[in-house]
Design a protein around this motif. Structure first.
Motif, short mmCIF file in Angstrom:
data_model
loop_
_atom_site.label_atom_id
_atom_site.label_comp_id
_atom_site.label_asym_id
_atom_site.label_seq_id
_atom_site.Cartn_x
_atom_site.Cartn_y
_atom_site.Cartn_z
N SER A 170 -2.50 -5.27 5.12
CA SER A 170 -1.75 -5.55 3.90
C SER A 170 -2.04 -4.47 2.87
O SER A 170 -2.95 -3.67 3.05
CB SER A 170 -2.13 -6.92 3.33
OG SER A 170 -3.47 -6.88 2.90
N PRO A 180 15.69 -6.98 17.19
CA PRO A 180 14.77 -7.34 16.09
C PRO A 180 14.90 -8.82 15.67
O PRO A 180 13.92 -9.43 15.26
CB PRO A 180 15.20 -6.42 14.95
CG PRO A 180 15.85 -5.26 15.61
CD PRO A 180 16.47 -5.76 16.87
N TRP A 217 16.60 5.24 9.96
CA TRP A 217 16.02 4.27 10.86
C TRP A 217 15.55 3.09 10.06
O TRP A 217 14.66 3.23 9.23
CB TRP A 217 14.76 4.82 11.51
CG TRP A 217 14.95 5.64 12.72
CD1 TRP A 217 16.00 5.61 13.57
CD2 TRP A 217 14.03 6.61 13.23
NE1 TRP A 217 15.78 6.53 14.58
CE2 TRP A 217 14.60 7.14 14.40
CE3 TRP A 217 12.78 7.08 12.81
CZ2 TRP A 217 13.96 8.12 15.15
CZ3 TRP A 217 12.15 8.04 13.58
CH2 TRP A 217 12.74 8.56 14.73
N LEU A 218 16.09 1.93 10.32
CA LEU A 218 15.45 0.73 9.78
C LEU A 218 14.71 0.10 10.95
O LEU A 218 13.98 0.79 11.66
CB LEU A 218 16.49 -0.20 9.15
CG LEU A 218 17.30 0.43 8.01
CD1 LEU A 218 18.33 -0.54 7.47
CD2 LEU A 218 16.40 0.91 6.89
N ASP A 219 14.89 -1.17 11.22
CA ASP A 219 14.17 -1.79 12.34
C ASP A 219 14.99 -1.63 13.62
O ASP A 219 15.80 -2.48 13.96
CB ASP A 219 13.94 -3.27 12.01
CG ASP A 219 13.03 -3.94 13.03
OD1 ASP A 219 12.58 -3.27 13.96
OD2 ASP A 219 12.77 -5.15 12.86
N GLY A 220 14.79 -0.49 14.27
CA GLY A 220 15.44 -0.21 15.53
C GLY A 220 14.45 0.51 16.43
O GLY A 220 13.29 0.68 16.06
N LYS A 239 15.47 0.15 0.64
CA LYS A 239 16.07 1.39 1.12
C LYS A 239 17.58 1.24 1.30
O LYS A 239 18.34 2.09 0.86
CB LYS A 239 15.45 1.71 2.49
CG LYS A 239 14.79 3.05 2.54
CD LYS A 239 14.28 3.35 3.95
CE LYS A 239 13.19 2.42 4.40
NZ LYS A 239 12.73 2.70 5.76
N GLU A 251 10.73 -3.14 2.41
CA GLU A 251 11.05 -1.73 2.27
C GLU A 251 12.45 -1.42 2.79
O GLU A 251 13.19 -0.65 2.17
CB GLU A 251 10.03 -0.90 3.06
CG GLU A 251 9.23 0.01 2.17
CD GLU A 251 7.99 0.51 2.88
OE1 GLU A 251 6.93 0.51 2.25
OE2 GLU A 251 8.09 0.87 4.07
N ASP A 252 12.80 -2.00 3.95
CA ASP A 252 14.16 -1.81 4.49
C ASP A 252 15.20 -2.26 3.47
O ASP A 252 16.23 -1.61 3.26
CB ASP A 252 14.38 -2.65 5.76
CG ASP A 252 13.48 -2.23 6.91
OD1 ASP A 252 12.96 -1.10 6.87
OD2 ASP A 252 13.31 -3.04 7.85
N SER A 283 14.51 -5.57 8.08
CA SER A 283 13.41 -6.45 8.48
C SER A 283 12.28 -6.60 7.47
O SER A 283 11.51 -7.55 7.54
CB SER A 283 12.77 -5.93 9.77
OG SER A 283 13.43 -6.44 10.87
N SER A 284 12.13 -5.60 6.59
CA SER A 284 10.99 -5.67 5.66
C SER A 284 11.49 -5.46 4.24
O SER A 284 12.63 -5.05 4.03
CB SER A 284 9.96 -4.60 6.00
OG SER A 284 10.49 -3.32 5.71
N VAL A 342 0.88 -1.48 3.72
CA VAL A 342 2.00 -1.69 4.65
C VAL A 342 3.02 -2.64 4.03
O VAL A 342 2.68 -3.46 3.18
CB VAL A 342 1.49 -2.25 6.00
CG1 VAL A 342 0.62 -1.23 6.71
CG2 VAL A 342 0.75 -3.56 5.84
N PRO A 343 4.28 -2.54 4.44
CA PRO A 343 5.32 -3.40 3.86
C PRO A 343 5.18 -4.86 4.29
O PRO A 343 4.44 -5.17 5.22
CB PRO A 343 6.63 -2.83 4.41
CG PRO A 343 6.29 -1.65 5.22
CD PRO A 343 4.83 -1.61 5.43
N LEU A 390 6.94 -8.15 5.89
CA LEU A 390 8.09 -8.53 6.72
C LEU A 390 8.88 -9.62 6.02
O LEU A 390 8.31 -10.56 5.45
CB LEU A 390 7.62 -9.05 8.08
CG LEU A 390 6.99 -8.05 9.03
CD1 LEU A 390 6.68 -8.71 10.37
CD2 LEU A 390 7.87 -6.83 9.25
#
Ligand code: SF4
Lengths: 178, 477
Positions: free
Chosen positions: A122, A93, A10-13, A69, A65-66, A62-63, A125-126, A128
């Motif tokens: 902040s 998104p 799962w990314l930004d979905g 990954k 981290e995405d 989106s981030s 959290v990742p 954006l």
């Protein structure tokens, strides 16, 4: 014959594409002896394996981290599948792309908050990215499966073709959007 | 790693719907001092709906979540009904109720069977590689099949009514798109007996299984909070409409009859700097004293009765678990099963009434109001959509308060309670961390909903000493 290893990410979905995967219903029972789900929100393995046969990716990038990954996943995947419109086009998104990230944060944590308002999450959290992007803009994608979400029958077709060692032919099998 | 005395990070929390991370802080003596649950993605729906026509909101907002898209459809459509300032046809209300209940059944089935049954059936200490629905499928194929069938039952009803299982577009401002045909109605009714058999079977097993989870029951967010849920005029849980009731831990009703439009007098949102998920609190008690819980446990705690025979029996047994309100979040699982039973029985009751086939199912109007609030119950608890529009009908502002958000304070406190009980000393063991995660699973948080985001990251746990040295480290899998 050893099982084909499958990962789902799962990314930004919205998880709808994962739910459509589960909508294969009893066909999951038929798949179970053939595949091994080695990494997925549905299983407890928390480290992406060294090499996976097929990875289904839901969502846009989106981030930070995405981004991190998806690069790692690409390097460790033989066949990478963009599953659903968010992965294929960035879909919903990307609707945030016409707004500044700062304004998105402001709406959530300043305007629509009552206490401690104006504090932006902040650190833990990742961050954006400026824009939400489709997966193939960041890494090479082998198979595109549009749909919001793609129908369970379509997902089942893709998996059975891949298990048979064929490249699925998506012509006429799915379409963008609803 | 942040400089803290010692910190354990569980990342990601798995078998939940979304991106989450847990951190546990230890003192020098190895005793847990604090713990937090962090939600790590944000999508921005409240902002990017700006400038879009209000009619788009139901199908756009459904894309917040693929697990409970119908809840967002309904809350969005109700907010749009308020913008139109129309009274929608009674049959449309009943049809919306039906699709909403079908969704509660499928979503609860997912939470119980696909995500939590591996802990409950295989055990919290089971090999993490096998501790998932496929592991259950191998060892308990009948139960896994039951779960798949029950989820399918709900999904199938959604598809029959709305044309597709995920993101159907049938619920619209003013009502629903199409009436129910007799053939469809009969088709749905024909699937009810099997669904009932499955849930009765599952409840029989789970009631006895709870005996072995006494330690978890005692420590999984077992503390007093307020509870909130929508109830109808008969005091039953109302999943679609109804008014908001607030009950304290002694079971006293401390507020009742709150209407959607008044929500902001009672619910405030606190920004947690460590998480994308804000913490709503009950304004009259302030932050953090106004901690409350929503969802299955809360709904069964605030209800006066359930007017369906089997569900009533089961609910009465549930209420005896606590002298007043039932406190332990472990019982969310039990409450979820009871709600499945209730919804299946209620589906049968509603579908058996002849007026459900009425052809008048939609009211048409231009916007008559610049502001609208929609409130309903999602599988995970009360859901609020609040929109403002301009003269053109374009959205200028939105606020969403999502079921999982309401539980944020209670999830955090629950993680702390379980961590204090199960995590000790300088050695990390996987099963103790799985128990800390399992607290989160009780709430069935939908993080895609709560921050309008979803996703997942690899787990890596480190126990770090004050000088930054790694005392212990595990990677799962
Ligand atoms: S493509 Fe559609 S169903 Fe899939 S994640 Fe995106 S919004 Fe959800």
């Amino acid at each position: 014959m050893s099982k084909v290893t499958i990962a789902t990410v799962w990314l930004d979905g919205c998880s709808g594409c994962h739910m459509s995967f589960l909508d294969q219903d009893e066909r999951l029972i038929d798949l179970a002896p053939l595949i091994e789900l080695v990494y997925s929100p549905l299983v407890d393995n928390k480290e992406f394996p060294e090499m996976v046969d097929v990875t289904l990716v839901e969502g846009a990038v989106s981030s930070d981290e995405d981004l991190h990954k998806i690069r790692k996943i690409r390097a460790r995947t033989k066949i990478l599948v963009s599953l659903g419109d968010c992965a294929v086009t960035a879909n919903v998104p990307s609707m945030r792309n016409s707004f500044k990230v700062a304004d998105i944060l402001k709406r959530a944590y300043e305007e629509n908050a009552d206490l401690n308002a104006g504090t932006m999450p902040s650190g833990q959290v990742p961050t954006l990215l400026k824009h939400a992007r489709p997966v193939h803009e960041i890494v090479n994608v082998d198979i595109f499966v549009p749909g919001c979400p793609p129908h369970a029958d379509t997902i089942n077709y893709v998996l059975t073709e891949l298990l048979a060692g064929r490249k699925p032919d998506m012509t006429g099998r799915t379409r963008f959007g609803i | 790693m942040k400089v803290m005395p010692k910190q354990i990070v569980i990342d990601p929390v798995t078998r939940i719907e979304g991106h989450g991370r847990i951190t546990i802080q230890l003192g020098d003596d190895g005793v847990v001092q604090d713990a937090h649950f962090h939600v790590t993605q944000l999508r921005g729906f409240e902002k990017f709906c700006e400038g879009r026509p209000f009619e788009e909101m139901p199908s756009l907002m459904a894309r917040i979540c693929g697990i409970c898209p119908v809840s967002h459809l309904i809350a969005a459509a109700k907010a749009c009904d308020a913008l139109l300032a129309v009274r929608i046809p009674p049959t449309a209300i009943q049809l919306r109720r039906i699709i909403n209940m079908a969704q509660i059944v499928q979503s609860h089935a997912l939470s119980f069977f696909h995500l939590s049954s591996p802990d409950l059936l295989l055990g919290m200490d089971f090999d993490p590689v096998q501790r998932n629905i496929f592991g259950v499928l191998q060892r308990y194929p009948d139960l896994a099949r039951d779960g798949i069938r029950l989820r399918r039952f709900g999904q199938q009803i959604i598809e029959w009514l709305g044309g597709k299982r995920i993101h159907p577009s049938w619920v619209v401002p003013g009502g629903v798109n199409e009436p129910l045909t007799e053939q469809r109605r009969n088709q749905i009714l024909a699937t009810i007996p099997e669904a009932l058999e499955i849930i009765v079977r599952t409840l029989d097993w789970f009631r006895t299984a709870m005996g072995i989870f006494q330690e978890e029951i005692a420590t999984f967010a077992n503390f007093p909070t307020l509870y909130m849920g929508l109830v109808n005029e008969d005091g039953e849980p109302d999943y679609y409409d109804g008014r908001l009731r607030v009950v304290d831990s002694a079971g006293n009703v401390i507020n009742d009859g709150i209407e959607a439009a008044e929500y902001h007098d009672y619910i405030g949102e606190y920004v947690e700097p460590h998480s994308f998920l804000k913490s709503p609190f009950y304004i009259p008690l302030g932050y953090p004293e106004g901690i409350y819980r929503v969802g299955p446990l809360a709904r069964l705690n605030v209800a006066d009765r359930l007017n369906e025979p089997k569900a009533y029996e089961e609910w009465s047994a549930f209420r005896e678990l606590g002298r007043r309100a039932v406190q332990s979040s472990f019982y969310y699982h039990y409450a979820r099963l009871i709600e499945i039973l209730f919804c299946i029985e209620r589906l049968r009751t509603r579908l058996s009434r002849p007026d459900i086939l009425n052809k008048h199912v939609r009211a048409y109007a231009e916007p008559n109001s610049f502001e609208g609030v929609g409130m309903s119950e999602a599988p995970r608890g009360m859901l609020l959509h609040h929109y403002k529009i301009d003269e053109q009908g374009l959205v200028t502002w939105a606020n969403l308060i999502i079921a999982t958000g309401h539980n944020n304070l209670a999830m955090n406190r629950g993680v702390l309670q379980a961590a204090k009980h199960f995590v000790k000393g300088n050695k990390i063991e996987e099963p103790m961390l799985n128990r800390v995660e399992a607290v989160i699973r009780c709430y069935d948080p939908c993080l895609s909903c709560s921050t309008h985001a979803i996703g997942k990251m690899p787990l890596h746990v480190q126990l770090v000493s004050a000088d930054g040295g790694i005392l212990d480290e595990i990677k799962r899998g």
